[in-house]
Design a protein around this motif. Structure first.
Motif, PDB file in Angstrom:
ATOM      1  N   TRP A   1       0.373  -1.290   0.072  1.00 47.69           N
ATOM      2  CA  TRP A   1       0.069  -0.447   0.212  1.00 47.69           C
ATOM      3  C   TRP A   1       0.887   1.006   0.447  1.00 47.69           C
ATOM      4  CZ3 TRP A   1      -4.123   2.175  -1.325  1.00 47.69           C
ATOM      5  CH2 TRP A   1      -4.661   3.340  -0.367  1.00 47.69           C
ATOM      6  N   VAL A   2       1.938   1.322   1.019  1.00 50.17           N
ATOM      7  CA  VAL A   2       2.543   2.702   1.052  1.00 50.17           C
ATOM      8  C   VAL A   2       3.335   2.482  -0.258  1.00 50.17           C
ATOM      9  CG1 VAL A   2       4.766   3.433   2.153  1.00 50.17           C
ATOM     10  CG2 VAL A   2       2.749   2.236   3.436  1.00 50.17           C
ATOM     11  N   ALA A   3       4.104   1.662  -1.081  1.00 52.64           N
ATOM     12  CA  ALA A   3       4.523   1.972  -2.134  1.00 52.64           C
ATOM     13  C   ALA A   3       3.727   2.667  -3.627  1.00 52.64           C
ATOM     14  CB  ALA A   3       5.377   1.072  -2.562  1.00 52.64           C
ATOM     15  N   TRP A   4       2.841   2.072  -4.035  1.00 56.22           N
ATOM     16  CA  TRP A   4       2.021   2.428  -4.103  1.00 56.22           C
ATOM     17  C   TRP A   4       0.680   3.934  -3.665  1.00 56.22           C
ATOM     18  CZ3 TRP A   4       1.734   0.410  -8.827  1.00 56.22           C
ATOM     19  CH2 TRP A   4       2.479  -0.844  -9.293  1.00 56.22           C
ATOM     20  N   ARG A   5       0.756   3.992  -2.632  1.00 56.71           N
ATOM     21  CA  ARG A   5       0.507   5.296  -2.318  1.00 56.71           C
ATOM     22  C   ARG A   5       1.667   6.558  -3.213  1.00 56.71           C
ATOM     23  NH1 ARG A   5       0.703   6.147   4.096  1.00 56.71           N
ATOM     24  NH2 ARG A   5       2.267   6.451   3.354  1.00 56.71           N
ATOM     25  N   ASP A   6       2.550   6.095  -2.148  1.00 56.17           N
ATOM     26  CA  ASP A   6       3.415   7.392  -2.910  1.00 56.17           C
ATOM     27  C   ASP A   6       4.204   7.681  -4.297  1.00 56.17           C
ATOM     28  OD1 ASP A   6       3.439   7.604   0.396  1.00 56.17           O
ATOM     29  OD2 ASP A   6       5.055   7.070   0.558  1.00 56.17           O
ATOM     30  N   THR A   7       3.534   6.449  -4.803  1.00 56.26           N
ATOM     31  CA  THR A   7       4.055   7.215  -6.103  1.00 56.26           C
ATOM     32  C   THR A   7       2.930   7.127  -7.875  1.00 56.26           C
ATOM     33  OG1 THR A   7       3.987   4.436  -6.193  1.00 56.26           O
ATOM     34  CG2 THR A   7       6.511   6.187  -5.333  1.00 56.26           C
ATOM     35  N   LEU A   8       2.355   6.284  -7.610  1.00 53.76           N
ATOM     36  CA  LEU A   8       0.729   6.418  -8.258  1.00 53.76           C
ATOM     37  C   LEU A   8      -0.603   6.631  -7.308  1.00 53.76           C
ATOM     38  CD1 LEU A   8       0.075   5.114 -11.293  1.00 53.76           C
ATOM     39  CD2 LEU A   8      -0.748   2.952  -9.777  1.00 53.76           C
ATOM     40  N   LEU A   9      -0.617   7.155  -7.138  1.00 58.11           N
ATOM     41  CA  LEU A   9      -1.867   7.695  -5.743  1.00 58.11           C
ATOM     42  C   LEU A   9      -1.802   8.961  -5.619  1.00 58.11           C
ATOM     43  CD1 LEU A   9      -3.613   4.385  -3.651  1.00 58.11           C
ATOM     44  CD2 LEU A   9      -4.484   5.302  -6.112  1.00 58.11           C
ATOM     45  N   PHE A  10      -0.490   9.141  -5.622  1.00 52.04           N
ATOM     46  CA  PHE A  10       0.300  10.246  -5.499  1.00 52.04           C
ATOM     47  C   PHE A  10       0.317  10.683  -6.321  1.00 52.04           C
ATOM     48  CE2 PHE A  10       3.740  13.221  -5.914  1.00 52.04           C
ATOM     49  CZ  PHE A  10       3.822  14.450  -5.225  1.00 52.04           C
ATOM     50  N   GLY A  11       0.690  10.579  -7.885  1.00 44.18           N
ATOM     51  CA  GLY A  11       0.779  11.077  -8.923  1.00 44.18           C
ATOM     52  C   GLY A  11      -1.036  11.243  -9.643  1.00 44.18           C
ATOM     53  N   LEU A  12      -1.519  10.545  -9.174  1.00 44.40           N
ATOM     54  CA  LEU A  12      -2.935  10.596  -9.402  1.00 44.40           C
ATOM     55  C   LEU A  12      -4.421  11.273  -8.567  1.00 44.40           C
ATOM     56  CD1 LEU A  12      -4.039   6.362  -9.816  1.00 44.40           C
ATOM     57  CD2 LEU A  12      -4.149   8.763 -11.842  1.00 44.40           C
ATOM     58  N   GLU A  13      -3.500  11.867  -7.413  1.00 38.71           N
ATOM     59  CA  GLU A  13      -4.414  12.582  -6.803  1.00 38.71           C
ATOM     60  C   GLU A  13      -3.981  13.765  -7.362  1.00 38.71           C
ATOM     61  OE1 GLU A  13      -4.435  13.927  -1.713  1.00 38.71           O
ATOM     62  OE2 GLU A  13      -2.824  12.405  -2.358  1.00 38.71           O
ATOM     63  N   MET A  14      -2.462  14.307  -7.843  1.00 37.74           N
ATOM     64  CA  MET A  14      -1.765  15.450  -8.703  1.00 37.74           C
ATOM     65  C   MET A  14      -2.913  16.004  -9.444  1.00 37.74           C
ATOM     66  SD  MET A  14      -0.445  16.735  -5.979  1.00 37.74           S
ATOM     67  CE  MET A  14      -1.207  16.166  -4.913  1.00 37.74           C
ATOM     68  N   GLU A  15      -2.994  14.483 -10.246  1.00 38.29           N
ATOM     69  CA  GLU A  15      -3.928  14.703 -11.689  1.00 38.29           C
ATOM     70  C   GLU A  15      -4.719  15.552 -11.049  1.00 38.29           C
ATOM     71  OE1 GLU A  15      -4.833  11.448 -14.188  1.00 38.29           O
ATOM     72  OE2 GLU A  15      -3.146  11.763 -14.450  1.00 38.29           O
ATOM     73  N   ARG A  16      -5.593  15.078  -9.965  1.00 43.23           N
ATOM     74  CA  ARG A  16      -7.203  15.365  -9.520  1.00 43.23           C
ATOM     75  C   ARG A  16      -7.235  17.196  -9.187  1.00 43.23           C
ATOM     76  NH1 ARG A  16     -10.926  12.131  -8.348  1.00 43.23           N
ATOM     77  NH2 ARG A  16     -11.099  12.839  -5.947  1.00 43.23           N
ATOM     78  N   VAL A  17      -5.649  17.266  -8.004  1.00 43.54           N
ATOM     79  CA  VAL A  17      -6.168  18.552  -7.903  1.00 43.54           C
ATOM     80  C   VAL A  17      -6.226  19.245  -8.868  1.00 43.54           C
ATOM     81  CG1 VAL A  17      -4.180  20.199  -7.006  1.00 43.54           C
ATOM     82  CG2 VAL A  17      -4.815  18.190  -5.509  1.00 43.54           C
TER      83      VAL A  17
END
Length: 330
Positions: free
Chosen positions: A184-200
């Motif tokens: 979870w942490v590895a994906w959260r800090d990379t892929l999900l972080f990038g997707l969150e910035m797209e949403r921002v």
């Protein structure tokens, strides 16, 4: 922890093919034909297509082939994350098909996704209208959304709400399989972080570009994996400067007064941060970082090729380009 050793060298090789602002500027004196020929796809092929849409499809199709090849060497849990990630392209296929049916025009771009996906050629080649498409989507994750959206979409031609709901469905499934992955942490800090910035960025455009209220934006972008209180704080800001100040401090986004600058700076900071993660082979961090970085670098290619076709000077284009995390590679 999952073992990713077999896929790490592949990712490093692919990263070396993407170019950022520095290397693109060095080529700006090329003719369009020379510029096009200077791009090389990772499997050794050159881009020789006639239209920008063909080029875009070729680049993304190559990325899909890479992800499919990575899945052969990964554990079942990682395969599932990558499989769900590819649903982004299935959704692109679905949206392109819907728009072609609504506006009675040929489909401009469809991606071939391989086994496990229904909304792709040749399965959808013979669909003639939205009613047929809705029936086709039965027993897929998209059926209920189509059932709710198609009647209004056929009347108005407005697909934005449908697209946002599809993307939300994708995010919910992606978060679910990442939680089940054991990393979870590895994906959260990379892929999900990038997707969150797209949403921002989407939220910033809706709020400050289209002047939508916080509640209107929340209707389109409810929290999926973001912290609810933080998401609402962003939405309740009264100026873009205040919005930017609430972004994570490690992004180091300076005072920004317009959306165009934010649209360039934010992806640039994300790529810079994730470039370090792409070098860490011990977990899924390098996979998640690569998927985010690649999206940005593909956008660089598309913007550059479009600008070269219309013979725009570098000064007009440079503000749209994103620099990579390492000048030696990007």
């Amino acid at each position: 922890m999952a073992y990713h050793g077999a896929t790490y060298p592949k990712i490093l090789r692919w990263l070396s093919f993407f170019e950022g602002k520095t290397s693109l500027e060095a080529k700006w004196g090329f003719s369009f034909e020379e510029f096009l020929q200077s791009f090389e796809l990772p499997k050794g092929g050159r881009i020789t297509h006639e239209t920008i849409l063909d080029v875009e499809k070729a680049i993304h199709q190559e990325k899909i082939r890479l992800i499919r090849s990575l899945m052969r060497y990964e554990s079942k849990k990682t395969q599932r994350v990558l499989q769900v990630y590819l649903r982004r392209y299935e959704i692109k296929n679905l949206v392109n098909l819907v728009l072609s049916l609504v506006y009675h025009r040929p489909v401009t771009m469809l991606y071939e996704l391989g086994q496990g996906y229904r909304v792709q050629p040749p399965f959808i080649n013979e669909i003639k209208d939205l009613k047929e498409l809705q029936s086709f989507l039965l027993h897929t994750p998209y059926y209920r959304l189509a059932q709710d959206a198609f009647p209004e979409l056929e009347k108005t031609g407005e697909s934005f709400g449908f697209e946002v709901r599809l993307y939300e469905l994708f995010l919910e499934e992606l978060v679910m399989v990442i939680r089940q992955s054991g990393e979870w942490v590895a994906w959260r800090d990379t892929l999900l972080f990038g997707l969150e910035m797209e949403r921002v960025l989407f939220v910033a455009r809706m709020k400050f570009g289209y002047h939508r209220t916080a509640e209107e934006v929340l209707a389109y972008f409810p929290p999926v994996f973001e912290k609810r209180t933080y998401w609402r704080r962003l939405l309740n800001t009264t100026s873009l400067s205040e919005f930017v100040r609430l972004l994570p401090h490690y992004l180091r986004v300076e005072e920004v007064n317009d959306l165009q600058t934010l649209a360039r700076l934010l992806p640039e900071r994300v790529v810079s941060l994730l470039w370090r993660e792409a070098r860490k082979s011990g977990s899924a961090r390098f996979l998640g970082a690569f998927l985010v970085i690649q999206e940005t670098m593909i956008q660089n290619w598309q913007i550059a090729l479009e600008a070269k076709r219309y013979k725009l000077p570098w000064e007009k284009v440079s503000g749209l380009m994103v620099e990579g995390g390492s000048h030696a590679v990007f």
